[in-house]
Structures are given as C-alpha cells and as structure tokens.
Design an enzyme around this catalytic site. Structure first.
Site, mmCIF file in Angstrom:
data_model
loop_
_atom_site.group_PDB
_atom_site.id
_atom_site.type_symbol
_atom_site.label_atom_id
_atom_site.label_comp_id
_atom_site.label_asym_id
_atom_site.label_seq_id
_atom_site.Cartn_x
_atom_site.Cartn_y
_atom_site.Cartn_z
ATOM 1 N N ARG A 182 -4.809 16.307 -0.804
ATOM 2 C CA ARG A 182 -4.630 16.272 0.113
ATOM 3 C C ARG A 182 -5.351 17.176 0.484
ATOM 4 O O ARG A 182 -6.700 17.626 1.586
ATOM 5 C CB ARG A 182 -3.935 15.664 0.727
ATOM 6 C CG ARG A 182 -4.354 15.594 2.282
ATOM 7 C CD ARG A 182 -3.391 14.319 2.937
ATOM 8 N NE ARG A 182 -2.959 14.555 3.888
ATOM 9 C CZ ARG A 182 -3.344 15.013 5.413
ATOM 10 N NH1 ARG A 182 -4.736 14.515 5.886
ATOM 11 N NH2 ARG A 182 -2.701 15.088 7.032
ATOM 12 N N ARG A 231 -0.808 11.952 -1.031
ATOM 13 C CA ARG A 231 -2.459 11.543 -2.306
ATOM 14 C C ARG A 231 -2.530 12.149 -3.037
ATOM 15 O O ARG A 231 -2.682 13.527 -3.205
ATOM 16 C CB ARG A 231 -2.987 12.235 -0.484
ATOM 17 C CG ARG A 231 -4.487 11.537 -0.619
ATOM 18 C CD ARG A 231 -4.339 10.086 0.605
ATOM 19 N NE ARG A 231 -5.511 9.230 0.603
ATOM 20 C CZ ARG A 231 -6.293 9.294 2.081
ATOM 21 N NH1 ARG A 231 -5.193 9.914 2.586
ATOM 22 N NH2 ARG A 231 -7.279 8.767 2.302
ATOM 23 N N LYS A 286 1.553 0.734 2.715
ATOM 24 C CA LYS A 286 0.810 2.349 3.052
ATOM 25 C C LYS A 286 2.642 2.764 2.311
ATOM 26 O O LYS A 286 3.419 2.836 2.522
ATOM 27 C CB LYS A 286 0.934 2.678 4.012
ATOM 28 C CG LYS A 286 1.126 4.365 4.821
ATOM 29 C CD LYS A 286 1.982 4.355 6.435
ATOM 30 C CE LYS A 286 0.769 5.704 5.864
ATOM 31 N NZ LYS A 286 1.301 6.586 5.254
ATOM 32 N N LYS A 319 -3.315 2.869 10.818
ATOM 33 C CA LYS A 319 -1.130 2.780 9.872
ATOM 34 C C LYS A 319 -0.306 2.317 10.401
ATOM 35 O O LYS A 319 -0.531 2.411 12.090
ATOM 36 C CB LYS A 319 -1.189 4.301 9.184
ATOM 37 C CG LYS A 319 -1.211 4.860 10.443
ATOM 38 C CD LYS A 319 -1.001 6.104 9.635
ATOM 39 C CE LYS A 319 -1.365 7.627 10.715
ATOM 40 N NZ LYS A 319 -0.680 8.946 9.908
ATOM 41 N N PHE A 329 -6.524 3.267 -4.312
ATOM 42 C CA PHE A 329 -7.097 2.324 -3.092
ATOM 43 C C PHE A 329 -8.588 2.503 -2.711
ATOM 44 O O PHE A 329 -8.943 1.236 -1.402
ATOM 45 C CB PHE A 329 -6.379 2.357 -1.389
ATOM 46 C CG PHE A 329 -6.359 3.866 -1.350
ATOM 47 C CD1 PHE A 329 -6.559 3.660 -0.263
ATOM 48 C CD2 PHE A 329 -4.864 4.436 -1.380
ATOM 49 C CE1 PHE A 329 -7.113 5.682 -0.051
ATOM 50 C CE2 PHE A 329 -4.858 5.373 -1.259
ATOM 51 C CZ PHE A 329 -5.593 6.249 0.166
ATOM 52 N N GLU A 341 -2.693 6.739 -3.568
ATOM 53 C CA GLU A 341 -1.513 6.979 -3.306
ATOM 54 C C GLU A 341 0.215 7.728 -4.477
ATOM 55 O O GLU A 341 -0.055 6.328 -5.203
ATOM 56 C CB GLU A 341 -0.679 6.227 -2.559
ATOM 57 C CG GLU A 341 0.196 6.710 -1.373
ATOM 58 C CD GLU A 341 0.151 8.018 -0.617
ATOM 59 O OE1 GLU A 341 -0.660 8.211 -0.640
ATOM 60 O OE2 GLU A 341 1.315 8.284 0.045
ATOM 61 N N ARG A 391 -10.255 11.230 10.814
ATOM 62 C CA ARG A 391 -9.296 10.533 10.834
ATOM 63 C C ARG A 391 -10.192 9.460 11.891
ATOM 64 O O ARG A 391 -10.666 9.827 12.633
ATOM 65 C CB ARG A 391 -8.664 11.403 11.986
ATOM 66 C CG ARG A 391 -7.151 10.379 11.803
ATOM 67 C CD ARG A 391 -6.026 11.500 12.588
ATOM 68 N NE ARG A 391 -5.287 11.934 11.759
ATOM 69 C CZ ARG A 391 -4.407 12.260 11.190
ATOM 70 N NH1 ARG A 391 -4.124 11.141 10.894
ATOM 71 N NH2 ARG A 391 -4.530 13.438 9.757
#
Length: 569
Positions: free
Chosen positions: A273, A257, A252, A426, A344, A303, A420
């Site tokens: 984002r 983003r 992470k 995370k 990712f 990221e 979400r």
DNA sequence: CGTGTCTGCCC
DNA sequence: ATTCTGC
DNA sequence: GCAGAATGGGCAGACACG
C-alpha cells in the site's frame, strides 16, 4: 536557491490555515521554481527528499534528532527532551536552541536548498558500522550552518513531519494554479498524472509544459501505483443508500494489501500500500501468479491473508505480519505461514489501463483471467445483490470465516488511486468495550503540545490486587472542550495525580476510569497484562466507577478466548 | 556474540 | 488502522 | 466531503554497546 527562501514559504504556509491561501502561497513559489533547474525542491515541500515511489529511508527519527540537536547545540539530551515536552515540537526546539547558539558565534548565511537535499540524499546510502555517527555529522553540518528557522525545518524534514498543513492535494492545486488555467479538467489531469507517476517533481515538469504532456503520463505495469481506500459504512442499509442498488459485496480480509504487477518483460512484481516492493518476500505468490493468470501484462489489487497450513483456518493479521519485511528464512516462513491471495480488482490488462472502466467491467474481466485455486490465489468472495437479507447473510458468513467484515462497492465506479472514496465502503461489526483505568500518560506534540495526549490503560488483576497495563489510547477525545471529553479536560483531571515524570511520559495514580472501545484483543509482548487492544479508542469518562470496578484480567482473558472461538452471545 | 534501542511500515 | 476538525 | 494531523499495536531489521 537559498534554503532561507524555502523556509520563508514554510513559515507562510504554517501561519495560514486556509487551504485557498496555502494554494496561492505555494503557486507563487512554484512560479519561481519553474525557472530553477532542480525541481526536486518540490519534494522538500512534501517534507521529503525523494519521490513517493522511492523506498529510500533516512533512518533517522526522534531519538537521533534529539542526539543531533544535543551535539549541535551543546545542550544535554535531557534538557532537549524537557523542552520537547513543553513545546511539543522538536523542530521548534531546534529553532530555540540553534538561535541561542548563533548569538554566540559568527556565522555566514549561505545554506542552499541544494546543499540540504544533497546531505539528505546521502543519509539512506549509509550502511554498516559507524552509520549513526556519519549520519550525525551530515545533520550537524546542516544544523551548524542554519539559522533558527532553518534548523526548525531541517529537523521537521528529518522527522517527515513538516506540519505546514500541506500535502499532495494542496500541491496538486498549486501546480494547476501556477502552470495551467484553474479548472476541473486541469486539476483532473494533474491528479491523474500524479496517480500514475507517484512523483510530484515529474508532474510539475510536465505541467510546466502543458496539459498535453500531463496526459502523456502512462500507467506502467511494474511501477508502483497507489491503492484506492474505502470509507466506513454504518450498516448494510447505509451501504446500499450510499453506493446504490444493486451493490457488490466482498469479503474484507484481515490481511494486507498487495498490488500485483506483471511487466512488459513478464516479470512479476508485488508492491504494498505504501509502494514498497515485497516481491522477494513472497516467492509463493509469484508462483501462484505465474501459474494461474494467463495474460501478458497486468496490475491487480488484492489482499493477502494468512492461514494455518494444517487446519486451513484463516489467521489474524498479527501472525502474517512477520512475512512482510522478512529478509531471512523466507523459505521457512513460506511453509509455516502460507498466504492466500484474494484478488478484487484489475487496473491494467494486456497493455491497457482500466482505471476509468466501471467496476462491473473490471470485476468481470478479473473473474475470467484468474484460475481460482483455494489457499493459493482466487478472486475474492463476492455477492452482487439488491437484497438486504442476502447481503446480511453474506456479511455474517464473512465474520464466521474469521474475516473483518465486508466491502460494499458501486458497480459503475472507476478506480481512483490513492483516494478514499465513497463508492467503496467497509463494514465491520460493532465494537467491543471495556472500562479501564488510566495509569500513565504522555505529553502530545504539534497541535496537542502542552496537554497530555496519549493515555496508558490498565485492567485490574484481582488475584494480586494490582493494576496491569493493557495498552494506550489517544483517539476518540475531542480537541475542543465544548464538544465532549477533551484532551484538556482529561489533562486537568490527571494533573494532580502525577507521581513521576520522565521525558514526555508521566505515571499517574489509578483514579480516572474511561470507557474504551476496540476491535480485537491480541496477545502482547509489550504490556504487563500480556494482552493488548487492537484499535483502541476512548469514548467517555466513567466517573461512577472506581478503579477497582474496571475490567479485570480474568475478564480480559475470557474475552480473548471468546473472540478466538468466535462465540456469539 | 547477545541484547536493547530505534526506525519504518504493515494494519 | 481510528478519529476529529477546518475549510 | 476532502484533506490534513495526531495518535494506537506489533513486527523485522539495523546498529550500538557491553
């Protein structure tokens, strides 16, 4: 449509807390809206004047609304702010002052939603000298032809804060109820159409035509797409329990983003984002993409993380945040603050959407199409395992590499834009803590109206026998008194310690000590201690501690240094 | 022309 | 970002 | 479990004002 009609819907929605009730109210309204030419009215239900993908800004918020209200009502700004402190809602303040004003003047009631939209749409277009005055006139024009209730919602829309308990999820359900038969398949169709279009007016039009039209909505590379968001995991073990074994572990990164697109014309476009385009800010990234990914079209999720060009050490978010909104000196920043892109996910590839493909397939494809180049672009560090020990090691390594922690992902999951989800978690390390003393506070707004809601925290500078501000905290307290330390309880404790009041802010005698948890300490240009806490939260009172028992400046500095060097105790 | 205030958006 | 809460 | 609301630090840019 008369604006008054829309405001009546707002009022209904605000009054009814039940989501089902809201959905029904909205769907009845949408049934009427079907016959209206201008479907943009649906943006006004979202508290906006433009679709989600739009980058247009009103350039108006609290301060200018106060100014506008003062002008339109003839009441001083100071008085407006006083009312704001008590009522906690500039919209309601507008309602009050404009209602009073109306009693003294004759006015005919003809404000239309079209007129409101019209004026709102003009706001982002104004630039250059005299802009603020022109904006004031556009708002004043609306306010002076508004009733109290209408003024309330004009102001709330300008603040992008409708406070009617409605957001895209509820509108989605209402669209289904008003246009289609209520079932899972239709809800999914509306949601997916919205995921791809980011425009509720368009989705509503399609829904009116039927599910076929919705399903025609295409994912187009070069158009912004909302990103999928993660929930929190408590531990590696918790992660495994929730996403299953084996699980995917990835770094992470402490960056930001980037949604990277290559469209049909071969043009690379980068979105944040929140769907803002930042291609111009990152010519370096465009180059990396062009050089290291061989495909006709794609959408990648990634990221961007900053590093020191000399030492190659990863930098904290605060440092690269300079690059995000940059318009000038971009080339200079490109050299001084280079970024590494860690990709990712791949959501679209050579003409095909991969949103519904399992993550395993997407991540395998990703690793095929990217030529990894450290410090430029690479697929993110990954470990697929069912072994808790190996996962722990990977997590520790991520922290050693100056990153925030790890992501834990399910191998079979689809990509849900804007959601979400529980199959992407995370994990960050345990929080650090300080006891700090409250030296100020601010009255809250909305549901926190009338109570103190944000608290200024200070550490103790022993050498000079002074309290120095180190930030503010709000979250962590309970809304309800029975549940623990609440806003009301803390307000009552602080009330008789107030020494000054200006606007919504108060200064209090240093007396009340609270335990604060936080993620990081950063240098601060704002606070007198020179430091600030990243993501501070209040956990509980420390009645056993006197103000002079709180964290000292020296301790803060030591902790800052310790974190910078990543020393483990 | 420099500075302070405000806004919007990254986390 | 984090957190709490109603449904 | 989802959706919504209310809040944190700090950055660049835009504009107003002296």
């Amino acid at each position: 449509m008369l604006y008054k009609e829309l405001c009546e819907i707002y009022e209904e929605l605000e009054k009814n807390p039940s989501r089902l009730a809201k959905t029904t109210i909205l769907s009845n309204f949408l049934k009427k809206l079907k016959h209206e030419k201008n479907k943009e009215i649906i943006y006004l239900i979202q508290g906006k004047a433009f679709p989600d993908y739009s980058e247009k800004e009103f350039g108006i918020s609290e301060q200018l609304c106060i100014k506008a209200l003062s002008k339109a009502s003839g009441i001083s700004s100071k008085e407006i702010v006083n009312k704001w402190r008590k009522i906690g809602d500039l919209g309601k303040v507008a309602e009050e002052v404009m209602t009073k004003k109306k009693q003294n003047t004759l006015f005919s009631h003809k404000l239309t939603t079209e007129k409101v939209l019209d004026n709102l749409k003009k706001l982002p277009e104004l630039i250059g000298k005299g802009t603020v005055d022109k904006k004031m006139s556009l708002i004043s024009e609306l306010l002076t032809s508004s009733s109290g209730i209408e003024a309330k919602y004009i102001i709330r829309i300008l603040l992008s804060d409708l406070r009617i308990g409605v957001a895209s999820g509820t509108i989605r359900d209402a669209i289904v109820e008003s246009c289609l038969e209520k079932n899972e398949e239709n809800t999914k169709a509306v949601q997916e159409s919205y995921d791809k279009a980011n425009d509720l007016a368009l989705v509503f039009e399609k829904a009116c035509k039927g599910i076929g039209s919705l399903n025609e909505t295409e994912l187009i590379p070069g158009h912004p797409l909302k990103v999928m968001l993660a929930l929190k995991a408590e531990s590696i073990q918790d992660g495994f329990e929730r996403v299953g074994k084996p699980a995917v572990f990835e770094y992470k990164y402490d960056g930001f983003r980037m949604l990277i697109n290559k469209d049909e014309k071969g043009k690379v476009k980068i979105f944040t984002r929140r769907l803002d385009e930042v291609t111009k800010q990152f010519p370096d990234v465009v180059k990396y993409i062009e050089e290291n990914i061989d495909a006709k079209t794609f959408i990648l999720d990634s990221e961007a993380v900053g590093y020191d060009p000399k030492t190659k050490r990863y930098k904290p978010f605060q440092d690269i945040s300079q690059r995000i909104r940059r318009k000038y000196d971009i080339e200079k920043l490109e050299k001084e603050l280079p970024v590494e892109i860690n990709v990712f996910d791949v959501l679209y590839y050579n003409g095909k959407s991969l949103l519904n493909e399992p993550f395993q397939k997407r991540t395998e494809l990703l690793r095929k199409i990217i030529k990894n180049k450290k410090y430029r672009i690479q697929s993110s560090h990954q470990l697929i395992t069912d072994d808790e020990k190996k996962a722990e090691e990977f997590y520790k390594q991520a922290l050693k590499d100056n990153q925030e922690g790890v992501m834990i992902k399910n191998l079979t999951a689809p990509y849900k834009p804007g959601a979400r989800v529980g199959y992407m978690l995370k994990l960050k390390p345990a929080e650090n803590e300080f006891d700090l003393v409250i030296t100020g506070a601010e009255y809250g707004t909305g549901k926190r109206a009338g109570t103190l809601s944000s608290f200024t925290l200070s550490c103790y500078d022993k050498a000079n026998d002074k309290f120095l501000e180190i930030g503010k905290a709000s979250t962590g307290l309970k809304e309800k008194e029975e549940e623990g330390l609440s806003y009301t309880e803390l307000t009552n404790l602080l009330k008789h310690l107030i020494t000054h009041e200006t606007g919504r802010e108060v200064i209090v005698k240093p007396k009340i000590v609270v335990r604060i948890i936080y993620q990081n300490i950063q240098r601060s240009p704002t606070y007198e201690s020179g430091f600030a806490l990243r993501f501070p939260r209040i956990t509980h009172l420390r009645p056993d501690r006197t103000p002079k028992d709180v964290a000292t400046l020296k301790e803060v500095i030591e902790e800052y240094k310790r974190m910078e060097l990543k020393i483990e105790y």
